[in-house]
Scaffold this motif. Sequence first.
Motif, PDB file in Angstrom:
ATOM      1  N   LEU A   1      56.447  25.829  39.595  1.00 47.22           N
ATOM      2  CA  LEU A   1      56.843  27.108  38.993  1.00 47.22           C
ATOM      3  C   LEU A   1      56.328  27.233  37.562  1.00 47.22           C
ATOM      4  N   LEU A   2      56.428  26.161  36.798  1.00 45.94           N
ATOM      5  CA  LEU A   2      55.934  26.183  35.420  1.00 45.94           C
ATOM      6  C   LEU A   2      54.419  26.367  35.371  1.00 45.94           C
ATOM      7  N   GLN A   3      53.738  25.724  36.288  1.00 43.18           N
ATOM      8  CA  GLN A   3      52.285  25.850  36.341  1.00 43.18           C
ATOM      9  C   GLN A   3      51.885  27.288  36.679  1.00 43.18           C
ATOM     10  N   ARG A   4      52.564  27.887  37.662  1.00 38.95           N
ATOM     11  CA  ARG A   4      52.265  29.263  38.058  1.00 38.95           C
ATOM     12  C   ARG A   4      52.526  30.228  36.900  1.00 38.95           C
ATOM     13  N   ARG A   5      53.670  30.058  36.240  1.00 39.82           N
ATOM     14  CA  ARG A   5      54.016  30.943  35.120  1.00 39.82           C
ATOM     15  C   ARG A   5      53.032  30.758  33.957  1.00 39.82           C
ATOM     16  N   GLY A   6      52.582  29.540  33.753  1.00 33.46           N
ATOM     17  CA  GLY A   6      51.589  29.271  32.714  1.00 33.46           C
ATOM     18  C   GLY A   6      50.285  29.996  32.979  1.00 33.46           C
ATOM     19  N   ARG A   7      49.833  29.984  34.235  1.00 31.47           N
ATOM     20  CA  ARG A   7      48.606  30.712  34.605  1.00 31.47           C
ATOM     21  C   ARG A   7      48.796  32.215  34.401  1.00 31.47           C
ATOM     22  N   GLN A   8      49.969  32.736  34.766  1.00 29.99           N
ATOM     23  CA  GLN A   8      50.242  34.162  34.569  1.00 29.99           C
ATOM     24  C   GLN A   8      50.205  34.532  33.094  1.00 29.99           C
TER      25      GLN A   8
ATOM     26  N   ALA B   1      47.659  37.107  31.308  1.00 29.85           N
ATOM     27  CA  ALA B   1      48.189  38.247  30.549  1.00 29.85           C
ATOM     28  C   ALA B   1      47.696  38.206  29.110  1.00 29.85           C
ATOM     29  N   LEU B   2      47.616  37.023  28.541  1.00 29.39           N
ATOM     30  CA  LEU B   2      47.131  36.881  27.167  1.00 29.39           C
ATOM     31  C   LEU B   2      45.718  37.448  27.047  1.00 29.39           C
ATOM     32  N   ALA B   3      44.854  37.035  27.939  1.00 34.43           N
ATOM     33  CA  ALA B   3      43.464  37.498  27.897  1.00 34.43           C
ATOM     34  C   ALA B   3      43.373  39.007  28.078  1.00 34.43           C
ATOM     35  N   GLU B   4      44.095  39.537  29.045  1.00 33.99           N
ATOM     36  CA  GLU B   4      44.040  40.979  29.293  1.00 33.99           C
ATOM     37  C   GLU B   4      44.637  41.781  28.146  1.00 33.99           C
ATOM     38  N   GLU B   5      45.805  41.400  27.702  1.00 31.58           N
ATOM     39  CA  GLU B   5      46.499  42.206  26.693  1.00 31.58           C
ATOM     40  C   GLU B   5      45.809  42.179  25.338  1.00 31.58           C
ATOM     41  N   VAL B   6      45.138  41.091  25.012  1.00 32.50           N
ATOM     42  CA  VAL B   6      44.365  41.066  23.770  1.00 32.50           C
ATOM     43  C   VAL B   6      43.281  42.145  23.843  1.00 32.50           C
TER      44      VAL B   6
ATOM     45  N   THR C   1      52.603  51.208  25.308  1.00 33.57           N
ATOM     46  CA  THR C   1      52.209  51.859  24.060  1.00 33.57           C
ATOM     47  C   THR C   1      53.433  52.128  23.197  1.00 33.57           C
ATOM     48  N   TRP C   2      54.514  52.555  23.825  1.00 35.12           N
ATOM     49  CA  TRP C   2      55.756  52.769  23.075  1.00 35.12           C
ATOM     50  C   TRP C   2      56.196  51.453  22.432  1.00 35.12           C
ATOM     51  N   LEU C   3      56.161  50.360  23.214  1.00 35.05           N
ATOM     52  CA  LEU C   3      56.522  49.051  22.667  1.00 35.05           C
ATOM     53  C   LEU C   3      55.588  48.655  21.529  1.00 35.05           C
ATOM     54  N   TYR C   4      54.314  48.847  21.727  1.00 36.52           N
ATOM     55  CA  TYR C   4      53.299  48.521  20.723  1.00 36.52           C
ATOM     56  C   TYR C   4      53.576  49.284  19.428  1.00 36.52           C
ATOM     57  N   ASN C   5      53.844  50.561  19.556  1.00 39.17           N
ATOM     58  CA  ASN C   5      54.090  51.399  18.376  1.00 39.17           C
ATOM     59  C   ASN C   5      55.407  51.066  17.688  1.00 39.17           C
ATOM     60  N   HIS C   6      56.375  50.585  18.436  1.00 36.76           N
ATOM     61  CA  HIS C   6      57.689  50.286  17.859  1.00 36.76           C
ATOM     62  C   HIS C   6      57.869  48.814  17.480  1.00 36.76           C
ATOM     63  N   THR C   7      56.806  48.031  17.599  1.00 37.68           N
ATOM     64  CA  THR C   7      56.841  46.628  17.168  1.00 37.68           C
ATOM     65  C   THR C   7      55.703  46.363  16.192  1.00 37.68           C
ATOM     66  N   ARG C   8      55.268  47.413  15.509  1.00 38.55           N
ATOM     67  CA  ARG C   8      54.191  47.322  14.517  1.00 38.55           C
ATOM     68  C   ARG C   8      52.908  46.730  15.096  1.00 38.55           C
ATOM     69  N   GLY C   9      52.590  47.117  16.311  1.00 42.24           N
ATOM     70  CA  GLY C   9      51.325  46.695  16.922  1.00 42.24           C
ATOM     71  C   GLY C   9      51.350  45.316  17.542  1.00 42.24           C
ATOM     72  N   SER C  10      52.508  44.849  17.959  1.00 39.01           N
ATOM     73  CA  SER C  10      52.598  43.525  18.573  1.00 39.01           C
ATOM     74  C   SER C  10      52.020  43.540  19.991  1.00 39.01           C
ATOM     75  N   VAL C  11      51.083  42.653  20.220  1.00 37.13           N
ATOM     76  CA  VAL C  11      50.516  42.467  21.559  1.00 37.13           C
ATOM     77  C   VAL C  11      51.399  41.484  22.338  1.00 37.13           C
ATOM     78  N   LEU C  12      52.067  40.616  21.631  1.00 37.96           N
ATOM     79  CA  LEU C  12      52.900  39.592  22.260  1.00 37.96           C
ATOM     80  C   LEU C  12      53.951  40.185  23.198  1.00 37.96           C
ATOM     81  N   VAL C  13      54.534  41.303  22.826  1.00 42.43           N
ATOM     82  CA  VAL C  13      55.577  41.897  23.662  1.00 42.43           C
ATOM     83  C   VAL C  13      55.015  42.326  25.026  1.00 42.43           C
ATOM     84  N   ALA C  14      53.786  42.779  25.081  1.00 40.55           N
ATOM     85  CA  ALA C  14      53.164  43.156  26.355  1.00 40.55           C
ATOM     86  C   ALA C  14      52.817  41.921  27.188  1.00 40.55           C
ATOM     87  N   ILE C  15      52.487  40.837  26.528  1.00 41.26           N
ATOM     88  CA  ILE C  15      52.148  39.597  27.234  1.00 41.26           C
ATOM     89  C   ILE C  15      53.369  39.015  27.926  1.00 41.26           C
ATOM     90  N   LEU C  16      54.483  39.033  27.224  1.00 37.68           N
ATOM     91  CA  LEU C  16      55.694  38.448  27.768  1.00 37.68           C
ATOM     92  C   LEU C  16      56.294  39.359  28.818  1.00 37.68           C
TER      93      LEU C  16
END
Length: 108
Positions: free
Chosen positions: A15-22, A26-31, A93-108
């Motif tokens: 499970l940890l390995q699968r979540r790590g791959r996800q 997500a990190l690559a895409e969301e950046v 986009t709403w999350l991005y705008n309300h977290t001062r441009g945080s990409v991390l919130v979309a990744i998680l």
Amino acid sequence: QDALAVGIVERAGQLLQRRGRQLLGALAEEVGWRGYALGRLLGRSSALAASLILGALWGLWHLPLHLLEGTVQSAIPVYEFVLQQMVLAVYYTWLYNHTRGSVLVAIL
């Protein structure tokens, strides 16, 4: 008992390995989507327009997965998936705008 403990540890590892791959995927895409493209689109258009454009591109980006049997996308009509991505893009986009441009919130 030992076999049960080993089984639990093995399952937890899987499970940890699968979540790590996800998370890495997500990190690559969301950046790219949020970290690069969204900021530029927001500089040229409204949040809604930027979201809809980005969502359509995001959905079409995954088009090859619709052709691979066994993927989540293969079970969903393309138009439905693209529409889903457009709705998610508005939310992100709403999350991005309300977290001062945080990409991390979309990744998680």
